[in-house]
Scaffold this active site. Structure first.
Site, short mmCIF file in Angstrom:
data_model
loop_
_atom_site.label_atom_id
_atom_site.label_comp_id
_atom_site.label_asym_id
_atom_site.label_seq_id
_atom_site.Cartn_x
_atom_site.Cartn_y
_atom_site.Cartn_z
N ARG A 1 -2.84 5.30 -22.20
CA ARG A 1 -4.28 5.46 -23.29
C ARG A 1 -4.73 6.81 -23.05
O ARG A 1 -4.49 7.81 -22.09
CB ARG A 1 -5.22 4.69 -22.31
CG ARG A 1 -5.18 3.01 -22.44
CD ARG A 1 -5.47 2.74 -23.70
NE ARG A 1 -5.50 1.25 -24.35
CZ ARG A 1 -4.44 0.59 -24.69
NH1 ARG A 1 -3.20 1.36 -25.00
NH2 ARG A 1 -4.43 -0.68 -24.95
N GLU B 1 -9.66 7.99 -30.32
CA GLU B 1 -8.84 7.68 -31.45
C GLU B 1 -9.89 6.75 -32.52
O GLU B 1 -10.68 6.09 -32.27
CB GLU B 1 -7.75 6.45 -31.09
CG GLU B 1 -6.76 7.14 -30.18
CD GLU B 1 -5.81 5.90 -29.76
OE1 GLU B 1 -6.15 4.73 -30.01
OE2 GLU B 1 -4.91 6.25 -29.12
N HIS C 1 -0.71 6.11 -32.31
CA HIS C 1 -0.69 4.93 -31.47
C HIS C 1 0.18 3.96 -31.70
O HIS C 1 -0.41 2.81 -32.33
CB HIS C 1 -2.10 4.43 -31.15
CG HIS C 1 -2.53 3.62 -30.11
ND1 HIS C 1 -3.65 3.37 -29.42
CD2 HIS C 1 -1.57 2.59 -29.60
CE1 HIS C 1 -3.55 2.44 -28.46
NE2 HIS C 1 -2.44 1.75 -28.46
C1 8YV Z 1 -1.01 -1.37 -29.61
C2 8YV Z 1 -1.33 -1.34 -26.95
O1 8YV Z 1 -0.81 -0.37 -30.19
O2 8YV Z 1 -0.56 -3.22 -25.89
C3 8YV Z 1 -1.30 -2.01 -25.91
O3 8YV Z 1 -2.11 -1.93 -25.03
O4 8YV Z 1 -2.09 -0.25 -27.04
C4 8YV Z 1 -0.46 -1.28 -28.44
O5 8YV Z 1 0.79 -2.18 -28.04
C5 8YV Z 1 -2.04 -2.35 -29.87
O6 8YV Z 1 -2.54 -3.19 -29.28
C6 8YV Z 1 -1.96 -2.67 -31.51
O7 8YV Z 1 -2.99 -2.76 -31.85
#
Ligand code: 8YV
Length: 329
Positions: free
Chosen positions: A243, A272, A290
């Site tokens: 993150r 972001e 991301h």
């Molecule tokens: C994805 C993420 O980019 O799973 C997570 O915590 O940050 C990522 O897998 C996101 O959920 C896609 O929308």
């Protein structure tokens, strides 16, 4: 009830991959927010008043104010993603709303992507690509574009849950010495790699490559700050696919610019989709938007698991990935 006129309502707050909507539509009335850009918070509140479940993802914030709007029907907040710092879980738990996520299915894709970032930053792939894309003639010279050697170097893994463990295990082909920092021993890494659990300071001081795999919680806010960069070797490559706010982005730009560290591979950002413009000027950083979990197997697996969790939650069953199981008691 899932049939006839009284079908339960699910609101999906952004366009997500199939088979999510396909699966949900078999059971519920499903509405998807299809517009480009982030859904306005007022609309989320409005939906929370009437629907039975909301599907969200990393960049759709579900703070206490949205949860406060929840009507009596709202039973589940289904997160498409393993990280759930976008949701105020405590507020959801108080209102007996289940929060689910999508672990496991994205582990390999995310760990693999962290390696892509690490290798790209270490071997200056982005910089080379930018040069070739100018279309201008470039000189073939053995004296330029030296990157970092990887084989036999020291890898520091911060956070050894599923993704951190998978990331560390992939170092086998590079015959690396593995250090890790976590609150508990990781017996798999100890046994398989002869890895060593160390304090953060030791990891920062000794690692040639540092990859972050921690959840974003108050204790990990700016875990990598100006002081951490001071401790790192000038030859270190930092990788962040966890993150954004785990790294102080201003300190990162300073560290890259002044040579406090050698390079970075970054998939996540503090604000972001806004990125600190100071990073754009630097050649020694590889940046992606991301997308660490973005592979077919992973994203379709996430869609399937999110749908399964939503269906189970609304049918009064225990979803396979619950963040706040106390709601079920
Ligand atoms: C994805 C993420 O980019 O799973 C997570 O915590 O940050 C990522 O897998 C996101 O959920 C896609 O929308």
């Amino acid at each position: 009830m899932t049939d006839g006129k009284n079908r339960k309502k699910v609101f999906v707050s952004l366009k997500l991959p199939e088979p999510l909507v396909e699966m949900l539509t078999r059971h519920f009335d499903v509405e998807v927010y299809e517009k480009d850009g982030l859904i306005p918070q007022e609309l989320l509140c409005e939906k929370a008043r009437t629907v039975d479940a909301i599907v969200a993802t990393a960049w759709i914030a579900i703070p206490r104010e949205v949860i406060a709007c929840a009507g009596p029907n709202l039973k589940a907040i289904v997160n498409f993603g393993v990280g759930y710092n976008n949701i105020d879980v405590a507020a959801a738990t108080e209102k007996k709303i289940l929060v689910t996520n999508t672990p496991d299915v994205l582990t390999d894709a995310t760990a693999t992507f962290a390696w892509c970032l690490m290798l790209s930053a270490a071997r200056r792939i982005g910089e080379g690509e930018r040069l070739v894309r100018t279309g201008k003639p470039w000189h073939l010279t053995p004296c330029d574009f030296w990157g970092c050697d990887i084989t036999g170097r020291t890898l520091g893994v911060v956070g050894t849950g599923r993704i951190g463990t998978s990331f560390a295990m992939k170092s086998r082909g590079f015959d690396m010495k593995v250090l890790y920092h976590d609150v508990v021993d990781n017996t798999t890494l100890d046994r398989e790699l002869g890895a060593r659990r160390v304090d953060m300071e030791t990891l920062l001081k000794e690692s040639d490559f540092i990859s972050l795999h921690v959840p974003y919680i108050p204790a990990t806010h700016h875990l990598i700050d100006a002081r951490a960069f001071e401790i790192m070797k000038p030859t270190t490559v930092l990788v962040n696919s966890s993150r954004g706010p785990v790294v102080d982005e201003v300190a990162l730009a300073h560290a890259l610019k002044t040579g406090q560290i050698w390079g970075a591979g970054i998939d996540v950002y503090e604000n972001e989709p806004v990125v600190n413009p100071a990073l754009f000027e630097l050649e020694n950083i590889v940046m992606t938007p991301h997308v660490a979990s973005a592979s077919p197997e992973s994203r379709q697996g996430m869609a399937r698991l999110a749908a399964e969790c939503c269906i189970a939650a609304l049918n009064g069953e225990r979803p396979s990935a619950v963040v706040n199981p106390e709601v079920l008691n």
